[in-house]
Design a protein around this motif. Structure first.
Motif, mmCIF file in Angstrom:
data_model
loop_
_atom_site.group_PDB
_atom_site.id
_atom_site.type_symbol
_atom_site.label_atom_id
_atom_site.label_comp_id
_atom_site.label_asym_id
_atom_site.label_seq_id
_atom_site.Cartn_x
_atom_site.Cartn_y
_atom_site.Cartn_z
ATOM 1 N N GLU A 140 0.850 -1.190 0.000
ATOM 2 C CA GLU A 140 0.000 0.000 0.000
ATOM 3 C C GLU A 140 0.888 1.243 0.000
ATOM 4 O O GLU A 140 2.094 1.147 0.176
ATOM 5 C CB GLU A 140 -0.958 0.011 1.192
ATOM 6 C CG GLU A 140 -0.308 0.084 2.551
ATOM 7 C CD GLU A 140 -1.320 0.107 3.696
ATOM 8 O OE1 GLU A 140 -2.346 0.789 3.597
ATOM 9 O OE2 GLU A 140 -1.061 -0.562 4.698
ATOM 10 N N HIS A 141 0.278 2.389 -0.188
ATOM 11 C CA HIS A 141 1.021 3.644 -0.275
ATOM 12 C C HIS A 141 1.831 3.868 1.003
ATOM 13 O O HIS A 141 1.346 3.654 2.105
ATOM 14 C CB HIS A 141 0.044 4.804 -0.496
ATOM 15 C CG HIS A 141 0.703 6.063 -0.928
ATOM 16 N ND1 HIS A 141 1.381 6.882 -0.059
ATOM 17 C CD2 HIS A 141 0.798 6.638 -2.151
ATOM 18 C CE1 HIS A 141 1.861 7.917 -0.717
ATOM 19 N NE2 HIS A 141 1.520 7.795 -1.994
ATOM 20 N N LYS A 144 0.218 5.985 3.692
ATOM 21 C CA LYS A 144 -0.859 5.290 4.398
ATOM 22 C C LYS A 144 -0.274 4.323 5.434
ATOM 23 O O LYS A 144 -0.788 4.215 6.536
ATOM 24 C CB LYS A 144 -1.758 4.536 3.420
ATOM 25 C CG LYS A 144 -2.641 5.441 2.612
ATOM 26 C CD LYS A 144 -3.539 4.647 1.697
ATOM 27 C CE LYS A 144 -4.412 5.567 0.864
ATOM 28 N NZ LYS A 144 -5.254 4.807 -0.063
ATOM 29 N N GLN A 147 0.958 6.451 8.325
ATOM 30 C CA GLN A 147 -0.166 6.945 9.130
ATOM 31 C C GLN A 147 -0.739 5.820 9.989
ATOM 32 O O GLN A 147 -1.068 6.024 11.155
ATOM 33 C CB GLN A 147 -1.266 7.533 8.232
ATOM 34 C CG GLN A 147 -2.399 8.166 8.993
ATOM 35 C CD GLN A 147 -1.945 9.341 9.857
ATOM 36 O OE1 GLN A 147 -1.162 10.162 9.433
ATOM 37 N NE2 GLN A 147 -2.413 9.381 11.077
ATOM 38 N N SER A 148 -0.839 4.635 9.431
ATOM 39 C CA SER A 148 -1.345 3.484 10.172
ATOM 40 C C SER A 148 -0.446 3.165 11.363
ATOM 41 O O SER A 148 -0.935 2.919 12.476
ATOM 42 C CB SER A 148 -1.436 2.279 9.239
ATOM 43 O OG SER A 148 -1.829 1.137 9.938
#
Length: 160
Positions: A140-141, A144, A147-148
């Motif tokens: 995934e990016h 992201k 942030q996770s």
């Protein structure tokens, strides 16, 4: 055969933007035009324009050449989720306004999360630049994922 005029140059058969998964919103005027793409390989042309010069003699800033090479390294992998981890590069000769550079990239370690890509740039058969880029390919990016992880950390911290 598609022919498109780009800033006073004629390029035959530009690769349609829809086939390029890497860096989908990047401005090709800043990094070059992809001329071919295949599995683990890509090439492009890059015109040194007035926006890239550093002085009254027309010397191009090397950062733009490096940036173009970094972009092509990601295109050679052609995955939407790539992030450059590191690189080793060499400049062999200066470039000036009006020169057209031709870049070629080839990627190694096809199924690995960490990929190595070798990029070379030439003008008039003179090697201008070469680099090895080390690129992370993620599911995934990267922002992201970051942030996770930050959210997990903050939740863990507030529950103490």
């Amino acid at each position: 055969m598609q022919e498109e005029k780009v800033e006073n140059q004629v390029i035959d058969e530009l690769v349609p933007k829809s086939k390029i998964l890497a860096c989908p919103q990047i401005n090709p005027n800043l990094v070059g035009n992809i001329t071919s793409i295949s599995e683990n390989k890509a090439s492009m042309s890059f015109m040194i324009s007035n926006e890239f010069i550093t002085d009254s003699l027309g010397l191009a800033h090397s950062g733009f050449i490096y940036s173009a090479a970094a972009y092509l390294a990601q295109v050679a992998i052609n995955n939407a989720n790539t992030c450059i981890l590191s690189s080793k590069s060499s400049f062999f000769t200066p470039c000036k306004v009006g020169e057209e550079l031709f870049f070629e990239a080839s990627a190694k370690f096809d199924n690995a999360k960490k990929r190595e890509v070798f990029v070379e740039a030439f003008t008039r058969e003179i090697k201008v630049f070469e680099a090895h880029f080390y690129i992370l390919v993620t599911d995934e990016h990267i922002l992201k994922m970051q942030q996770s992880e930050l959210s997990k950390y903050q939740n863990k911290k507030s529950s103490k």
